[in-house]
Design a protein around this motif. Structure first.
Motif, PDB file in Angstrom:
ATOM      1  N   ALA A   1       0.828  -1.206   0.000  1.00 43.85           N
ATOM      2  CA  ALA A   1       0.000   0.000   0.000  1.00 43.85           C
ATOM      3  C   ALA A   1       0.865   1.260   0.000  1.00 43.85           C
ATOM      4  N   VAL A   2       1.940   1.246   0.766  1.00 45.51           N
ATOM      5  CA  VAL A   2       2.860   2.388   0.769  1.00 45.51           C
ATOM      6  C   VAL A   2       3.551   2.498  -0.595  1.00 45.51           C
ATOM      7  N   LEU A   3       3.919   1.367  -1.167  1.00 51.82           N
ATOM      8  CA  LEU A   3       4.553   1.361  -2.483  1.00 51.82           C
ATOM      9  C   LEU A   3       3.616   1.948  -3.543  1.00 51.82           C
ATOM     10  N   VAL A   4       2.331   1.655  -3.465  1.00 51.97           N
ATOM     11  CA  VAL A   4       1.347   2.234  -4.386  1.00 51.97           C
ATOM     12  C   VAL A   4       1.406   3.756  -4.311  1.00 51.97           C
ATOM     13  N   ALA A   5       1.387   4.281  -3.094  1.00 48.12           N
ATOM     14  CA  ALA A   5       1.425   5.739  -2.922  1.00 48.12           C
ATOM     15  C   ALA A   5       2.697   6.325  -3.525  1.00 48.12           C
ATOM     16  N   VAL A   6       3.824   5.684  -3.274  1.00 41.95           N
ATOM     17  CA  VAL A   6       5.102   6.179  -3.809  1.00 41.95           C
ATOM     18  C   VAL A   6       5.090   6.145  -5.336  1.00 41.95           C
ATOM     19  N   LEU A   7       4.643   5.041  -5.912  1.00 40.59           N
ATOM     20  CA  LEU A   7       4.599   4.925  -7.374  1.00 40.59           C
ATOM     21  C   LEU A   7       3.722   6.004  -7.999  1.00 40.59           C
ATOM     22  N   LEU A   8       2.579   6.245  -7.400  1.00 43.15           N
ATOM     23  CA  LEU A   8       1.688   7.268  -7.945  1.00 43.15           C
ATOM     24  C   LEU A   8       2.292   8.661  -7.797  1.00 43.15           C
ATOM     25  N   LEU A   9       2.975   8.907  -6.693  1.00 40.84           N
ATOM     26  CA  LEU A   9       3.598  10.218  -6.476  1.00 40.84           C
ATOM     27  C   LEU A   9       4.760  10.483  -7.428  1.00 40.84           C
ATOM     28  N   ILE A  10       5.487   9.446  -7.800  1.00 41.63           N
ATOM     29  CA  ILE A  10       6.632   9.658  -8.690  1.00 41.63           C
ATOM     30  C   ILE A  10       6.251   9.529 -10.164  1.00 41.63           C
ATOM     31  N   GLY A  11       4.988   9.335 -10.444  1.00 41.98           N
ATOM     32  CA  GLY A  11       4.529   9.328 -11.825  1.00 41.98           C
ATOM     33  C   GLY A  11       4.462   7.982 -12.502  1.00 41.98           C
TER      34      GLY A  11
ATOM     35  N   VAL B   1       2.196   5.792 -12.884  1.00 41.90           N
ATOM     36  CA  VAL B   1       0.776   5.586 -12.625  1.00 41.90           C
ATOM     37  C   VAL B   1       0.254   4.228 -13.084  1.00 41.90           C
ATOM     38  N   ARG B   2       0.716   3.752 -14.214  1.00 39.61           N
ATOM     39  CA  ARG B   2       0.195   2.461 -14.680  1.00 39.61           C
ATOM     40  C   ARG B   2       0.528   1.356 -13.683  1.00 39.61           C
ATOM     41  N   LEU B   3       1.781   1.276 -13.275  1.00 38.06           N
ATOM     42  CA  LEU B   3       2.181   0.273 -12.296  1.00 38.06           C
ATOM     43  C   LEU B   3       1.521   0.531 -10.943  1.00 38.06           C
ATOM     44  N   GLY B   4       1.415   1.798 -10.577  1.00 35.51           N
ATOM     45  CA  GLY B   4       0.792   2.151  -9.305  1.00 35.51           C
ATOM     46  C   GLY B   4      -0.658   1.718  -9.221  1.00 35.51           C
ATOM     47  N   TRP B   5      -1.429   2.001 -10.275  1.00 37.07           N
ATOM     48  CA  TRP B   5      -2.842   1.616 -10.261  1.00 37.07           C
ATOM     49  C   TRP B   5      -3.025   0.111 -10.367  1.00 37.07           C
ATOM     50  N   LEU B   6      -2.137  -0.551 -11.103  1.00 39.35           N
ATOM     51  CA  LEU B   6      -2.217  -2.016 -11.166  1.00 39.35           C
ATOM     52  C   LEU B   6      -1.969  -2.630  -9.792  1.00 39.35           C
ATOM     53  N   LEU B   7      -0.950  -2.153  -9.112  1.00 40.78           N
ATOM     54  CA  LEU B   7      -0.680  -2.656  -7.762  1.00 40.78           C
ATOM     55  C   LEU B   7      -1.810  -2.284  -6.803  1.00 40.78           C
ATOM     56  N   ALA B   8      -2.431  -1.134  -7.018  1.00 35.53           N
ATOM     57  CA  ALA B   8      -3.564  -0.719  -6.180  1.00 35.53           C
ATOM     58  C   ALA B   8      -4.725  -1.706  -6.298  1.00 35.53           C
ATOM     59  N   VAL B   9      -4.935  -2.253  -7.482  1.00 36.06           N
ATOM     60  CA  VAL B   9      -5.984  -3.274  -7.654  1.00 36.06           C
ATOM     61  C   VAL B   9      -5.686  -4.460  -6.746  1.00 36.06           C
ATOM     62  N   GLY B  10      -4.431  -4.904  -6.727  1.00 39.94           N
ATOM     63  CA  GLY B  10      -4.051  -6.021  -5.853  1.00 39.94           C
ATOM     64  C   GLY B  10      -4.181  -5.681  -4.378  1.00 39.94           C
ATOM     65  N   VAL B  11      -3.827  -4.446  -4.011  1.00 41.97           N
ATOM     66  CA  VAL B  11      -3.937  -4.004  -2.619  1.00 41.97           C
ATOM     67  C   VAL B  11      -5.402  -3.978  -2.190  1.00 41.97           C
ATOM     68  N   ALA B  12      -6.298  -3.736  -3.110  1.00 43.94           N
ATOM     69  CA  ALA B  12      -7.728  -3.735  -2.788  1.00 43.94           C
ATOM     70  C   ALA B  12      -8.315  -5.146  -2.780  1.00 43.94           C
ATOM     71  N   VAL B  13      -7.976  -5.943  -3.783  1.00 40.55           N
ATOM     72  CA  VAL B  13      -8.576  -7.276  -3.933  1.00 40.55           C
ATOM     73  C   VAL B  13      -8.077  -8.249  -2.869  1.00 40.55           C
TER      74      VAL B  13
END
Length: 112
Positions: free
Chosen positions: A33-43, A45-57
């Motif tokens: 979840a922290v990695l998702v935030a970092v990925l989205l903050l550094i731009g 986004v594709r990898l960040g949102w993909l990992l976010a799906v896993g963090v949610a599911v």
């Protein structure tokens, strides 16, 4: 927010739930979840949102399995569908899932 809910549920950052594999899963989820935030903050986004799906599911599936049929050596939450922190977790993870799927596909279409 997903990481925060799970840190509170396990009793703090340094605590580990029993059985051990549940505690490890909590820690992996929190780091992801922290990695998702970092990925989205550094731009990234594709990898960040993909990992976010896993963090949610992942936790949604864990909630259903732990309260329904149960997990190996873990019966504490069986049938406990209305635990307040569990319901907060469902709301946060559900919102993240509803947000992350379309944003992942939007980022995919924008780049291809």
């Amino acid at each position: 927010m997903v990481a925060t809910v799970h840190v509170v549920d396990q009793g703090g950052i340094t605590a580990t739930r029993d059985p051990h594999y549940i505690g490890v899963a909590y820690h992996v989820l929190e780091v992801a979840a922290v990695l998702v935030a970092v990925l989205l903050l550094i731009g990234r986004v594709r990898l960040g949102w993909l990992l976010a799906v896993g963090v949610a599911v992942g936790p949604l599936l864990g909630y259903i399995l732990s309260r329904g049929p149960g997990l190996p050596d873990y019966r504490d939450d069986m049938g406990n569908w209305t635990e307040p922190l569990g319901l907060v977790s469902l709301a946060v993870e559900g919102a993240l899932l509803l947000l992350s799927i379309p944003l992942f596909f939007h980022s995919w279409r924008r780049r291809t």
